[in-house]
Design an enzyme around this catalytic site. Structure first.
Site, PDB file in Angstrom:
ATOM      1  N   HIS A   1     -10.002   1.369  -0.140  1.00 53.69           N
ATOM      2  CA  HIS A   1      -8.301   1.375  -0.151  1.00 53.69           C
ATOM      3  C   HIS A   1      -7.957   0.933  -1.572  1.00 53.69           C
ATOM      4  O   HIS A   1      -8.015  -0.377  -1.877  1.00 53.69           O
ATOM      5  CB  HIS A   1      -7.889   0.411   0.762  1.00 53.69           C
ATOM      6  CG  HIS A   1      -6.314   0.601   1.208  1.00 53.69           C
ATOM      7  ND1 HIS A   1      -5.600   0.947   0.368  1.00 53.69           N
ATOM      8  CD2 HIS A   1      -5.636   0.057   2.175  1.00 53.69           C
ATOM      9  CE1 HIS A   1      -4.202   1.039   0.857  1.00 53.69           C
ATOM     10  NE2 HIS A   1      -4.499   0.280   1.850  1.00 53.69           N
TER      11      HIS A   1
ATOM     12  N   HIS B   1      -3.054   8.039   6.037  1.00 51.08           N
ATOM     13  CA  HIS B   1      -3.267   6.439   5.374  1.00 51.08           C
ATOM     14  C   HIS B   1      -4.883   5.747   5.924  1.00 51.08           C
ATOM     15  O   HIS B   1      -5.530   5.304   4.743  1.00 51.08           O
ATOM     16  CB  HIS B   1      -2.094   5.409   5.804  1.00 51.08           C
ATOM     17  CG  HIS B   1      -2.049   4.233   5.354  1.00 51.08           C
ATOM     18  ND1 HIS B   1      -2.060   4.071   4.181  1.00 51.08           N
ATOM     19  CD2 HIS B   1      -2.245   3.082   5.629  1.00 51.08           C
ATOM     20  CE1 HIS B   1      -1.945   2.762   3.628  1.00 51.08           C
ATOM     21  NE2 HIS B   1      -2.082   2.029   4.743  1.00 51.08           N
TER      22      HIS B   1
ATOM     23  N   GLU C   1      -1.526   5.423  13.734  1.00 49.47           N
ATOM     24  CA  GLU C   1      -1.344   6.442  12.945  1.00 49.47           C
ATOM     25  C   GLU C   1      -1.640   7.684  13.684  1.00 49.47           C
ATOM     26  O   GLU C   1      -0.950   8.800  13.775  1.00 49.47           O
ATOM     27  CB  GLU C   1      -1.849   6.372  11.658  1.00 49.47           C
ATOM     28  CG  GLU C   1      -1.641   7.651  10.389  1.00 49.47           C
ATOM     29  CD  GLU C   1      -2.244   7.636   9.360  1.00 49.47           C
ATOM     30  OE1 GLU C   1      -1.793   8.369   8.545  1.00 49.47           O
ATOM     31  OE2 GLU C   1      -3.384   6.778   9.028  1.00 49.47           O
TER      32      GLU C   1
ATOM     33  N   CYS D   1       0.693  -1.275  -0.239  1.00 47.50           N
ATOM     34  CA  CYS D   1      -0.026  -0.011   0.073  1.00 47.50           C
ATOM     35  C   CYS D   1       0.685   1.273   0.022  1.00 47.50           C
ATOM     36  O   CYS D   1       0.382   2.435   0.015  1.00 47.50           O
ATOM     37  CB  CYS D   1      -1.153   0.002   1.218  1.00 47.50           C
ATOM     38  SG  CYS D   1      -1.720  -1.729   1.484  1.00 47.50           S
TER      39      CYS D   1
END
Length: 414
Positions: free
Chosen positions: A341, A304, A315, A164
Site C-alpha cells: 500500500h 482499493h 468494498e 490513501c
C-alpha cells in the site's frame, strides 16, 4: 458550455516491483510480490518487520550529491516519476506554453524520514542542530513545487493530502482543471516514502499492518480470508493529463481517456469505512455518471483492496451495490497484493494500471488469493493475469478520515 475532453498521454512510476512504469506493469502482470524484510531501519523490536520497499534505489543515479541532500526520499520519487511521465508523453516543453501546464502531486504523509531525523537531532543535540532545510524537506507540498521548478511549469501548482485517497484526488482535480479551461496539460499524482520507525510503529499501534513476518511475499492478500492487515509500500506515480485537441494537434500518443471522477466523504469514522461501503458506493456512481457510462459497461475495477478486514469486506459490498448482477462479470483486482500500500501514491500507481489495462487489454491479478472469504465474493482475478477486452476501467482509492475517490478511464475513440 460542454466540458473539454481529457486524455492520458504519459505516465511514470517508481515502485516496489519496478523502477519505471513499464517495469512495474510487467512485474504486476507476472504476479511478482515486492514485499520483503525491512532494510530501511532495524525492525527487530517491531511487530511488523516487512514492507514493500523500492529495490536497488540509489539517489545518486538520479541526483547529484548536493541536490539529493535537499530532497526527502518521497520528493525524489515524485521527481523521478514526473521526469519519466514527461519523457513518456514526448512533450517538447520548449514548444509549449508553460503558463498552461500545471502540477498537482500530493503525499499522504510527506517527509516522515526527514521529520524523524531532525527530531532526533533536536532531542540529542539541541535546536541549533536542526537543518535549515528541515521544513522544505518534509512539507507535503514540496514535491509538486520541485517538479514545477525543475521544468518551469507555471500553471496551477499544489498538493492534495487525503491519506490513501491523495493521488486519486490529485488526478481528479487535474481532470477538472483542464475540463474548465485553466490548463492544457496537468502532471498529477502522488509520492510516498513512509517505511520509517514512527510510521511502522504508529500503524502497528492501530493494528492496521500485517504481521506475517515469516512469509513476506504472502503477507498482502486482499480479499483472502486469511488477510491480517496491509503491507506498507513506497514509491510514486505521475500521469500526464492533456486536453484532447491539444494532444491531437501535437500528435501525442493517447493511452486512454480520463472520462470521469467521483469524490465523496463517509462522515463516519477516523479509520473504518462507512457501513455497507456507502461512501464508496456514491463515489463510484458519481464517477460513472460524470463519465456518462452505465455500470454494465465497466470491464475492470482496480480495487482499493488493502488486505484489511473491513476495507475488503465493505468494498466488496459496495461493488455489488453499484453493479448489481453485472458485478459477477467484472474482473476485479488489487495490485496492492504485489506493491503493498503506497498510501498517498497508491491511487496514481493504480490509475496507471487502469490506463494500461484499457490500452493493452490485460488485467493484473490479485496474488496470494488462496482461501476464499464468504464475505468477499467477486472475481478477484486470482493469482494470474487475464487477457480480455477492457473498454472501461475504474480505480478506487479510499483514505483514513473517510475520503473516497473513484476515477473512470475508457478506450479513446474520436
Amino acid at each position: 458550455m460542454s466540458k473539454k475532453r481529457v486524455v492520458v498521454t504519459g505516465f511514470g512510476a517508481i515502485s516496489p516491483v519496478g523502477n519505471t512504469a513499464m517495469e512495474t506493469w510487467e512485474a504486476l502482470l507476472e504476479g511478482k510480490s515486492g514485499t520483503s524484510k525491512i532494510t530501511r531501519f532495524d525492525s527487530t523490536d517491531f511487530k511488523t518487520q516487512i514492507a514493500a520497499e523500492v529495490k536497488g534505489y540509489d539517489p545518486l543515479n538520479y541526483f547529484d550529491k548536493k541536490e539529493s541532500r535537499k530532497l526527502d526520499r518521497y520528493s525524489q520519487f515524485a521527481m523521478i516519476s514526473a521526469d519519466e511521465a514527461i519523457l513518456n508523453s514526448k512533450l517538447d516543453l520548449e514548444k509549449e506554453d508553460r503558463d498552461r501546464i500545471g502540477v498537482i502531486i500530493g503525499s499522504g504523509v510527506g517527509g516522515m524520514k526527514s521529520f524523524e531525523d531532525e527530531h532526533s537531532k533536536l532531542i540529542h543535540g539541541g535546536p541549533r542542530r536542526v537543518s535549515p532545510f528541515f521544513i522544505p524537506l518534509m512539507i507535503a507540498d514540496i514535491a509538486a513545487g520541485h517538479v514545477s521548478m525543475k521544468h518551469n511549469l507555471k500553471g496551477p501548482n499544489y498538493a492534495t493530502v487525503s491519506a490513501c485517497a491523495t493521488s486519486g484526488h490529485s488526478i481528479g482535480l487535474g481532470l477538472r482543471t483542464i475540463q474548465y479551461g485553466d490548463a492544457d496539460i496537468m502532471l498529477c499524482g502522488g509520492a510516498e516514502s513512509s517505511v520509517t520507525p514512527m510510521s511502522v510503529a504508529g500503524f502497528n499501534a492501530s493494528k492496521a499492518l500485517s504481521t506475517r513476518n515469516d512469509e513476506p511475499e504472502k503477507a498482502s492478500r486482499p480479499f483472502d480470508k486469511e488477510r491480517d492487515g496491509f503491507v506498507m509500500g513506497e514509491g510514486a506515480g505521475t500521469v500526464v493529463l492533456e486536453e484532447l485537441e491539444h494532444a491531437l494537434k501535437r500528435g501525442a500518443t493517447i493511452y486512454a481517456e480520463l472520462a470521469g471522477m467521483g469524490f465523496t466523504a463517509d462522515a463516519y469514522h477516523m479509520t473504518q469505512p462507512a457501513p455497507g461501503g456507502e461512501g464508496a458506493i456514491r463515489a463510484m456512481r458519481i464517477a460513472l455518471k460524470d463519465a456518462g457510462i452505465e455500470a454494465g459497461a465497466v470491464d475492470y475495477l482496480n480495487a482499493h483492496g488493502t488486505s484489511t478486514y473491513f476495507n475488503d469486506k465493505l468494498e466488496t459490498e459496495a461493488i455489488h451495490s453499484v453493479f448489481g448482477a453485472h458485478a459477477k462479470m467484472l474482473n476485479v483486482s488489487s495490485t496492492k497484493s504485489m506493491t503493498g500500500h503506497l498510501l498517498g501514491a497508491a491511487g496514481a500507481l493504480e490509475m496507471i494500471v487502469a490506463t494500461l489495462a484499457v490500452k493493452e487489454n490485460k488485467i493484473p491479478p490479485t496474488i496470494n488469493y488462496t482461501v476464499p472469504d464468504p464475505e468477499c465474493v467477486l472475481n478477484y482475478t486470482p493469482n494470474k493475469m487475464v487477457e480480455r477486452e477492457v473498454m472501461v476501467a475504474i480505480s478506487n482509492s479510499f483514505g483514513f478520515g473517510g475520503h473516497n475517490t473513484c476515477l473512470c478511464v475508457k478506450k479513446f475513440e474520436m
